[in-house]
Design an enzyme around this catalytic site. Structure first.
Site, PDB file in Angstrom:
ATOM      1  N   CYS A   2       1.081  -1.001   0.003  1.00 49.17           N
ATOM      2  CA  CYS A   2       0.003  -0.035  -0.092  1.00 49.17           C
ATOM      3  C   CYS A   2       0.912   1.160  -0.040  1.00 49.17           C
ATOM      4  O   CYS A   2       2.086   1.220  -0.047  1.00 49.17           O
ATOM      5  CB  CYS A   2      -0.950  -0.116   1.312  1.00 49.17           C
ATOM      6  N   GLY A  28      -1.335   0.954  -4.550  1.00 50.48           N
ATOM      7  CA  GLY A  28      -2.912   0.505  -4.065  1.00 50.48           C
ATOM      8  C   GLY A  28      -3.884   1.507  -4.782  1.00 50.48           C
ATOM      9  O   GLY A  28      -3.901   2.642  -4.858  1.00 50.48           O
ATOM     10  N   ASN A 101       1.582  -0.363   5.767  1.00 52.37           N
ATOM     11  CA  ASN A 101       1.836  -1.076   4.425  1.00 52.37           C
ATOM     12  C   ASN A 101       2.602  -2.279   4.707  1.00 52.37           C
ATOM     13  O   ASN A 101       3.636  -2.124   5.457  1.00 52.37           O
ATOM     14  CB  ASN A 101       2.547  -0.078   3.604  1.00 52.37           C
ATOM     15  N   GLY A 102       2.426  -3.338   4.369  1.00 53.10           N
ATOM     16  CA  GLY A 102       2.878  -4.587   4.767  1.00 53.10           C
ATOM     17  C   GLY A 102       1.869  -5.541   5.033  1.00 53.10           C
ATOM     18  O   GLY A 102       0.654  -5.622   4.700  1.00 53.10           O
ATOM     19  N   TYR A 257       9.363  -4.157  -9.394  1.00 53.65           N
ATOM     20  CA  TYR A 257       8.154  -3.725  -9.963  1.00 53.65           C
ATOM     21  C   TYR A 257       7.318  -2.662  -9.154  1.00 53.65           C
ATOM     22  O   TYR A 257       6.767  -1.767  -9.653  1.00 53.65           O
ATOM     23  CB  TYR A 257       7.209  -4.995 -10.169  1.00 53.65           C
TER      24      TYR A 257
END
Ligand code: PRP
Ligand code: GLN
Ligand code: MG
Length: 503
Positions: A2, A28, A101-102, A257
């Site tokens: 995210c 996201g 995030n994670g 990416y």
């Protein structure tokens, strides 16, 4: 993966947080949220959709205050209901909010402990709500009406002791400040910076440095693995290492990416790392097929462009933009369902026939995960008249699930799982397929910062840097998060039981 952001300023932060989230949108696309704080009052707006769809003028006007946090979501736990959009809020102690995030790998046992021992109720299946409540409990244990930065750091230490997995987070303590912290392995990225204001500095923490650049902030540093950075409501800033044994082992897939090429993560320029990936791959091609007959190198937009350009340069072959990307279609890999992903590739990319007709083309992508893109794109190249279609991946075969914030939990959905390179080539319909060697990928990234001791390469090796990931856990998330399971959940009715949300 995210995107998260936290800002403390001496003026309104709503527009800056909105702008930062727009810049982090590639991390996201499912949901977005902003929570701001003015004095002792919190304001929240979150919902499913892109940033530009979630926030209308009426929401922006209500997001008052000079401190706030924001989130763009790509779900890896729980469901896709807007109730699980972030930031999350818990009222005790002090009124805490958090954006994460994670992915925690021990969320289930933490949830049980939170209920049985800490007497805390978790209302969703999101691991981020668990993370917030662990932080809240650790802060509450200080037992103080008025806290200071030391108390916040002690709470982050408590989080490090209890939580396992990947977490880069920003948490806001009502009326007091924002703390940005990163797990002891530094799996997911987090940076902070400052911008001059009329009285001192505005401070921002964000997933990627590109958010700082675009808003006129200068990068101060990465939040180091295990470190916490406290941005006080009064304009102060304090940093502290809160983990006993931090180790630098960031996720290498950020460089392949996830991240934007114009970001600098852990002191490594993503752009340069991708150039080096292209160079190493070209050298492998020259070693393996010195007599190759490639006429033209064509990237699969967007992410592979940088690596493909350098691959072509190193081989001394023409680089041509043979596929044109529809700028209004987002990233396909992070879309929630396989059907949608499949349909989007064709909507997103179109071939320019003259670059393909009667040529031996080498298509380059950053990675092959489910094979959705490569399968279709190779067919498109053939339909456009290519004589031979070769395919090069700037990353090694993705053979194992990710448990740290990338939604690929099911090995059988990965096209390379249990297949040889020849079998993968056959599956995607390539006349020749070449993958980057893992050592070359690691070298390409590490060259930017030799201090990084190791990378999380779990999607390539099946080895998970944080520990706590065994066969039982992998089976469990596979059942919860396979495409089929998600589809069933999508069809189920998601009642939004929420606290006040600015609808
Ligand atoms: O094998 P797959 O499952 O198709 O996944 C890999 C593909 O997905 C990503 O592209 P995406 O369209 O998400 O984003 P991009 O425009 O940034 O390349 C990635 O760049 C590959 O092209
Ligand atoms: N991709 C992520 O970082 C996801 C964060 C969190 N696990 C969620 O599902 O909302
Ligand atoms: Mg792509």
């Amino acid at each position: 993966m995210c995107g998260i952001v936290g800002i403390v300023s001496n003026g309104a932060v709503n527009q800056s947080i909105y702008d930062a989230l727009t810049i982090l949108q590639h991390r996201g696309q499912d949901a977005a949220g902003i929570m701001t704080c003015e004095g002792s009052q919190l304001y929240l707006r979150k919902s499913n959709g892109l940033v530009r769809d979630v926030f209308h003028t009426r929401h922006m006007l209500r997001l008052r205050g000079k401190m706030g946090i924001g989130h763009v979501r790509y779900p890896t736990a729980g469901c896709e209901s807007s109730a699980e959009a972030q930031p999350f809020y818990v009222n005790s102690p002090y009124g805490l909010t958090l954006a994460h995030n994670g992915n925690l790998v021990n969320a289930e046992s933490l949830k049980k402990n939170l209920f049985r021992e800490d007497l805390r109720h978790i209302n969703t299946d999101s691991d981020s709500e668990v993370l917030l409540n662990v932080f809240a409990h650790e802060l509450q244990r200080r037992g103080k009406l008025r806290i200071n930065a030391d108390d916040v750091f002690a709470a982050v230490s408590g989080v490090h002791q209890r939580c396992k997995g990947a977490y880069a987070a920003v948490a806001m303590i009502t009326g007091f400040g924002v703390v940005a912290f990163r797990d002891p392995h530094g799996v997911r990225p987090l940076v902070y910076g400052r911008r001059k204001n009329s009285e001192g500095y505005d401070y921002m923490a964000a997933s990627e440095s590109v958010a700082l650049d675009s808003l006129g902030f200068e990068l101060i540093d990465d939040v180091r693995p295990g470190e916490a950075v406290f941005l006080g409501y009064d304009g102060s800033i304090v940093t502290r290492q809160c983990a006993d044994q931090p180790s630098y082992s960031p996720c290498i897939f950020e460089h392949v990416y996830l991240a934007r090429p114009d970001s600098i993560i852990d002191n490594v320029s993503v752009y340069k790392a991708r150039l080096r990936m292209g160079e190493a791959l070209a050298e492998k091609i020259e070693r393996e097929r010195p007599q190759h007959d490639i006429d033209v190198v064509i990237p699969i937009p967007d992410t592979s462009r940088t690596a493909a350009l350098q691959l072509a340069n190193t081989l001394g072959i023409k680089y041509r933009e043979g596929f044109i990307k529809n700028r209004y279609i987002g990233r396909t890999f992070i879309m929630p369902g396989q059907q949608q992903r499949k349909k989007s590739v064709r909507q997103k990319l179109n071939a320019i026939e003259l670059e393909f007709r009667d040529k031996n083309v080498m298509l380059v992508d950053d990675s092959i995960v489910r094979g959705t893109t490569s399968q279709q794109i190779i067919q498109m190249a053939r339909d456009a008249g290519a004589r031979n279609v070769y395919f090069a991946s700037a990353a090694p075969p993705v053979r194992y699930p990710n448990v740290y914030g990338i939604d690929m939990p099911t090995k059988d959905e990965l096209i390379a799982h249990g297949r040889t390179v020849e079998q993968i080539a056959e599956e995607i319909g390539a006349d020749w397929l070449v993958f980057q060697a893992l050592d070359d990928l690691v070298e390409a990234v590490r060259k930017g910062n030799p201090d990084i001791s190791e990378f999380d390469c779990s999607v390539f090796t099946g080895e998970y840097v944080t520990g706590g990931v065994d066969a039982e856990y992998l089976d469990h998330i596979e059942q919860l998060r396979s495409d089929a399971a998600k589809q069933d959940r999508r069809l189920a009715d998601h009642e939004v039981i929420e606290l006040h949300n600015n609808a």
